[in-house]
Enzyme design. Sequence first.
Site, short mmCIF file in Angstrom:
data_model
loop_
_atom_site.label_atom_id
_atom_site.label_comp_id
_atom_site.label_asym_id
_atom_site.label_seq_id
_atom_site.Cartn_x
_atom_site.Cartn_y
_atom_site.Cartn_z
N GLU A 257 -1.33 22.76 32.09
CA GLU A 257 -0.92 21.89 33.19
C GLU A 257 -2.14 21.18 33.77
OE1 GLU A 257 1.07 22.43 37.66
OE2 GLU A 257 0.12 24.11 36.63
N LYS B 145 7.35 17.86 36.25
CA LYS B 145 7.58 19.15 36.92
C LYS B 145 8.62 18.98 38.02
CE LYS B 145 4.92 22.89 39.10
NZ LYS B 145 3.55 23.30 39.51
N CYS C 295 4.31 25.50 34.91
CA CYS C 295 3.85 26.48 35.89
C CYS C 295 4.97 27.18 36.64
CB CYS C 295 2.86 25.80 36.85
SG CYS C 295 1.79 26.99 37.72
#
Length: 561
Positions: free
Chosen positions: A334, A391, A442
């Site tokens: 990420e 995300k 994440c």
Amino acid sequence: MQKKQSKKQGEQRKQGRQGHITSLPPWLIGLGSGVLMGVTVAPVGAWFLAWIALAPLWVLVVTSSKSKNQSPPASPAFLWGIAYHGIALSWIMGIHPMTWLGVPWWPSLAIALFCWGFISVLGGILVSIWAAVMLRLGEQKSWLRVVIGTAVWCGLESLWSAGPLWWSSIAYTQSPHNLVIVHLGQISGPNTVTAAIVAVNGLIAEGWTNRRGAEGTEKILSASRQLLPFGNAKSEQVGEPAQRTGFSVSVRFVNKYLATSVGLLISLHLIGFILYSRPIAQPPEAALKVGIVQGNIPNRLLRSSEGFRRAEENYTNGYIALANQGVDAVLTAEGALPVFQRNLMATALVAAVKEKGVVAWIGAFGETGRSYTISLFTFNNRGEIVSRYDKAKLVPLGEYIPFEEILGPIVQRLSPLDAHQVAGAAKQVFDTPFGRAIASICYESAFPEQFRYQAAAGGEFILSSSNDAHYSPSMPFQHHAQDIMRAIETDRWSARATNTGYSAFVDPHGRTLWISGYNTYETHAETIYRRQTKTLYVRWGDWLTPLLLISSGGLWLFQKR
């Protein structure tokens, strides 16, 4: 008359035995059992304690509901929730100090403490609501309390997980150590594991409160006396040995709730073992050799030119090394290159992709109008962007401020960029040159529905990209445990790339094929396989929780009438 006295003595003995646990301060019972549940996850990992850690609180709730003289267990339940979630999520304090983000030392400490305290209190409120519902039930049959208690707990966890702040379901206490029971997640998601843990704890607690006092004991002893015609009349009290001339025979009552808890525990593990034992098809045409680069760039360098130089150098060199090994694709962490999409094409890493012709998934920042997203880009063998995943689950306070119009001027945003960060769409698909993938960035590892939706939409393998560099070491290990659960639930191979660890490869049974070191620079390649299977959970989602809630509610109404 003798019958009444015997019954009265039996009740007194029962109350005396229950007093052994309730004589302890209620707050100590709640706090202590919450601590037991808290140490089930990393860094301690005492996963087996999860099967008994809720039982003391359950006993306290039941005895409080039966006795009007005892105070309600709201405070012990609150302490249980604070202890469990507080210990499990203590790694949150690892974000301090945030001087690398320009936050002074004392404000940084205040922010870290607020984050830790807030999530712990939220967990305490969750358990307090559960205890209040259980207390409201009053006098109910034990088996019905177990069903309702399990249903309410699963319902509350589902409600919490639907919000933006979620991590510590009691289901993840079993990952990665008890992979057999984690396979129950293939049936109805993580709440299947949660239901199993709560139900076993409930049966143990009901066994404790009803031990040696259940209905039918007198019948058992009466039948035993018929087989022992020379029994001593003094031995006819419940639980005392029946005497015979020259020897004695002990008649013991088998607690049906404890026996049921053991039977349920064994049965659930047998079901999990059957799922765990299924062979994994590995056809050559479905093989995909993926390389991972763990760049190991400390977050304190992210805002500096030195940090970008090191990131570009480490990820480019890692990509070239893996490309020379003959991988089909390379996955990065990420924010591997902390630049906007418009500047990404000019980096040395993209130049290497054009030269080597190996597909790469690169973490960087996407652009949406005047805002930006944390994104994972697919570069084909010509160095062109062919897909992008944004995300969708952002970290509260870490990546956005809840009620920003109120708290924005008070709490400084913890982002290395000056632009405004936004979340991606809730339902996205991520197409690659090798087929559709299940993408996760994440924090999204804690949200199983993100994975379930993408698997149902045709995702054939998992790509997890994370940066846990700003937390203590227990957090990335818990993060790895979350990814293992998602791989099992969706029956998919998983490749996980992080900035500083732990990067890993996981098979559909949750077995870790390789895991990196922590705070190390590493590259590794492993062959994974694309799969199109669909578990019950992928097909139907979490069907168990609504079934439990509806059935338990119906049973409660029927029992009440």
